[in-house]
Design an enzyme around this catalytic site. Structure first.
Site, PDB file in Angstrom:
ATOM      1  N   HIS A 195      19.172  25.417   3.317  1.00 51.20           N
ATOM      2  CA  HIS A 195      19.362  25.601   1.880  1.00 51.20           C
ATOM      3  C   HIS A 195      18.273  24.773   1.175  1.00 51.20           C
ATOM      4  O   HIS A 195      17.845  23.742   1.707  1.00 51.20           O
ATOM      5  CB  HIS A 195      20.759  25.075   1.541  1.00 51.20           C
ATOM      6  CG  HIS A 195      21.219  25.311   0.136  1.00 51.20           C
ATOM      7  ND1 HIS A 195      20.776  24.567  -0.926  1.00 51.20           N
ATOM      8  CD2 HIS A 195      22.124  26.190  -0.378  1.00 51.20           C
ATOM      9  CE1 HIS A 195      21.380  24.974  -2.032  1.00 51.20           C
ATOM     10  NE2 HIS A 195      22.204  25.961  -1.729  1.00 51.20           N
ATOM     11  N   ASP A 233      23.835  18.620   7.018  1.00 50.60           N
ATOM     12  CA  ASP A 233      24.312  19.234   5.784  1.00 50.60           C
ATOM     13  C   ASP A 233      25.577  20.023   6.144  1.00 50.60           C
ATOM     14  O   ASP A 233      25.501  21.122   6.691  1.00 50.60           O
ATOM     15  CB  ASP A 233      23.223  20.148   5.207  1.00 50.60           C
ATOM     16  CG  ASP A 233      23.712  20.934   4.006  1.00 50.60           C
ATOM     17  OD1 ASP A 233      24.878  20.747   3.594  1.00 50.60           O
ATOM     18  OD2 ASP A 233      22.919  21.740   3.478  1.00 50.60           O
ATOM     19  N   GLN A 249      28.712  23.719   4.081  1.00 42.82           N
ATOM     20  CA  GLN A 249      29.381  24.975   4.436  1.00 42.82           C
ATOM     21  C   GLN A 249      30.438  24.810   5.520  1.00 42.82           C
ATOM     22  O   GLN A 249      31.359  25.613   5.607  1.00 42.82           O
ATOM     23  CB  GLN A 249      28.343  26.005   4.898  1.00 42.82           C
ATOM     24  CG  GLN A 249      27.444  26.520   3.795  1.00 42.82           C
ATOM     25  CD  GLN A 249      28.207  27.250   2.704  1.00 42.82           C
ATOM     26  OE1 GLN A 249      29.243  27.875   2.957  1.00 42.82           O
ATOM     27  NE2 GLN A 249      27.711  27.187   1.483  1.00 42.82           N
ATOM     28  N   LYS A 304      33.412  22.975  -2.698  1.00 45.02           N
ATOM     29  CA  LYS A 304      33.514  24.007  -1.668  1.00 45.02           C
ATOM     30  C   LYS A 304      34.711  23.753  -0.754  1.00 45.02           C
ATOM     31  O   LYS A 304      34.937  24.475   0.209  1.00 45.02           O
ATOM     32  CB  LYS A 304      32.236  24.048  -0.830  1.00 45.02           C
ATOM     33  CG  LYS A 304      31.000  24.487  -1.608  1.00 45.02           C
ATOM     34  CD  LYS A 304      29.831  24.704  -0.673  1.00 45.02           C
ATOM     35  CE  LYS A 304      28.481  24.658  -1.355  1.00 45.02           C
ATOM     36  NZ  LYS A 304      28.217  25.772  -2.254  1.00 45.02           N
ATOM     37  N   CYS A 355      19.693  30.428  -2.442  1.00 44.30           N
ATOM     38  CA  CYS A 355      18.973  29.140  -2.397  1.00 44.30           C
ATOM     39  C   CYS A 355      18.399  28.889  -1.005  1.00 44.30           C
ATOM     40  O   CYS A 355      18.441  27.765  -0.497  1.00 44.30           O
ATOM     41  CB  CYS A 355      19.868  27.983  -2.827  1.00 44.30           C
ATOM     42  SG  CYS A 355      20.372  28.097  -4.533  1.00 44.30           S
TER      43      CYS A 355
END
Lengths: 157, 414
Positions: free
Chosen positions: B122, B199, B202, B225, B365
């Site tokens: 991303h 990261d 998600q 999220k 993104c």
């Protein structure tokens, strides 16, 4: 899908499926590229200018039905216009996205069908890509990338 | 099996209609909806306990401080971090990555050093490193992806060298759904003396996370999220790393003492939290974590894995469709990107919206990944714990309807 008919009028889908003036113009005197950073759509505009008049115009790029149809309809309308007339056309199209009536003396041709886009605020930028690229071209600014999120009129509530 | 019917009752927004049709919310990779428990926590905080934290000597300030620091402890438990001292609250996951890039990167990187990233990142895990590379003279290197959307681990083996100071990569791709083998990647980096940043924006809402088992040095995720409010990001980092790092932002709260010309820093994690933090949203985020853990992350993962397999099977049955990312399975999460032949994702998205089906369309993104896939954009449906197979059926019906709409015969004046 009745609500969608307003956005995707037949004339828009027709331009999308059979774009006019699509592809590079062999003897273009001005080439300007633009992208929409929000969605990644790309558009290139080729113009052949002669004595303050757009003798020919074409477009190419990747994008949605709205942006591609707008490119086709815009280049259709640009053929033979003076630069002053082309600037007036850009202003009129911006106004159209804000719900303003186009001046009676100005012929928008098929571009008139884009009036329905303003009811879809997130899609206004798709239509605006083509005339934002044109605006850059008219400013003689071929170094900068047109950004269809800049100078885009605020959509109607 | 999840009691999805019962879960759905906790999410008020799932009862609304869009364009006259019941909402089918499949844009969970962008943000998840919020259960009433989280919404009530926000209202409850402002109704009963609102005060600034860490400084007041009155009852409200004590309550607010306890609730805020309680959420930090709650977050540490959710991530299985050794202690809450390794948990820093930021505005979002993006800011958490920028914090590390600026505070650690600027002080520790020099010309000749390498930051190893992947082609599936991303922009949030790409641009901060471009900025710090420019500032320090360090180089960026990239692990490529295979055509089925997995990291080329043999390429990782080649590109991981003594020059590599940091390996920063996504746990789960927001475009491909790929779940990367974090523990393996981190172990190899450790042997080479490189730090790892994961990261987890998600993955955190969808599967069990254990930072100690993963063996990463840094992990970031995003509250909104994870059924929580917007405006809160989480930075987990090993305590000794945070101790070594200089502050990111200066101001109140992050100091130990201040003179006119200089200051000394507060202890971790407060050293990295300048100014009044997002108290209410952090507290409500703690409640979101309670909610997720009460249902159980393994059960959520199992439910979403089934949903993903069902959605991919139904999508694959459609004509002229391209699906991106690995097939449904152990290393596949519920972000499903696709393109329909002859239709731009934005047109698909608008048409689906008019059937009440919310998906994302665009470059997500991840423009370098779009270029790698050879597309300008994709449509993306992404599932969460409250989605059902009936909703996947609605997605498929809406795609069929969109196709019919755009392929209709048109009449235009000659």
């Amino acid at each position: 899908m009745d609500q969608l008919d307003e956005l995707y009028r037949d004339v828009i889908l027709d331009h999308f499926k059979q774009p006019r003036h699509h592809g590079p113009l062999a003897d273009a005197t001005l080439t300007v590229e633009g992208t929409n950073p929000l969605c990644g759509d790309e558009m290139t505009l080729w113009l052949r200018l002669d004595g303050g008049r757009i003798q020919a115009a074409s477009f190419g790029g990747k994008g949605c039905a709205i942006s591609q149809a707008a490119g086709s309809m815009l280049t259709e309308q640009l053929q033979g216009l003076t630069l002053t007339e082309a600037k007036a056309l850009v202003e009129t199209l911006k106004g159209l996205m804000q719900g303003q009536e186009p001046p009676a003396e100005l012929d928008l041709g098929d571009l008139e069908s884009l009036a329905g886009v303003r009811k879809f605020p997130v899609r206004v930028k798709c239509a605006a890509l083509s005339w934002n690229v044109l605006e850059q071209a008219l400013k003689g600014d071929t170094q900068h990338t047109a950004d269809s999120t800049q100078n885009t009129p605020k959509p109607l509530k | 099996m999840l009691d999805v019917k019962h879960i759905r009752e906790d999410f008020p927004i799932l009862r609304r209609t869009v364009h006259g049709k019941p909402l089918v919310y499949l844009d969970n990779a962008a943000t998840t909806q919020k259960p009433r428990q989280v919404i009530e926590a926000l209202v409850g905080y402002y109704s009963r306990s609102n005060a600034n934290i860490h400084r007041g000597i009155h009852a409200l300030a004590e309550e607010a401080t306890a609730a805020y620091e309680g959420a930090r402890e709650r977050t540490a438990r959710f991530l299985h971090a050794p202690s809450e001292r390794g948990i820093v609250f930021t505005r979002n996951a993006t800011e958490a990555i920028n914090l590390v890039a600026q505070s650690w990167g600027r002080a520790n990187l020099k010309p000749g050093d390498e930051i190893l990233l992947t082609e599936m990142e991303h922009h949030a895990n790409l641009v901060p490193w471009q900025m710090v590379a420019k500032a320090t003279g360090a180089q960026l290197a990239f692990i490529g992806i295979s055509d089925d959307g997995r990291l080329k681990l043999e390429e990782y083996e080649q590109k991981l060298t003594r020059k590599t100071k940091l390996v920063a990569f996504t746990h789960m791709s927001n475009v491909l759904g790929t779940i990367n083998p974090v523990a393996d990647i981190a172990a190899r980096a450790r042997r080479m003396g490189a730090l790892t940043l994961v990261d987890a924006a998600q993955s955190a809402p969808h599967l069990p996370l254990d930072v100690q088992a993963l063996g990463c040095d840094v992990l970031v995720c995003s509250a909104h999220k994870m059924l929580g409010p917007t405006g809160v990001g989480v930075l987990y980092a090993k305590e000794e790393l945070l101790e070594r790092m200089d502050p990111f932002l200066g101001g109140g709260e992050m100091i130990s003492d201040v003179w006119l010309t200089h200051a000394t820093w507060n202890e971790i994690p407060w050293k990295f939290e300048a100014g009044t933090p997002n108290i209410a949203d952090v507290i409500a985020f703690g409640v979101a974590l309670d909610y997720l853990d009460r249902i159980g992350m393994p059960a959520i993962r199992a439910h979403e894995r089934e949903l993903t397999a069902y959605a991919m099977k139904r999508l694959q049955e459609l004509k002229d469709i391209t699906l991106y990312g690995p097939p449904a399975g152990e290393d596949r999460g519920g972000a499903i990107s696709f393109n329909l032949e002859g239709l731009h994702p934005h047109d698909v998205g608008t048409a689906l919206d008019h059937e009440g089906v919310a998906i994302r369309a665009g470059h997500h993104c991840a423009k370098p990944l779009m270029r790698r896939l050879g597309v300008a954009a994709t449509a993306r449906a992404s599932v969460a714990l409250y989605n059902t197979t009936e909703e996947i059926d609605r997605l498929i019906e809406a795609i069929d309807a969109a196709r019919r709409f755009f392929q209709r015969s048109i009449k235009v004046a000659a």
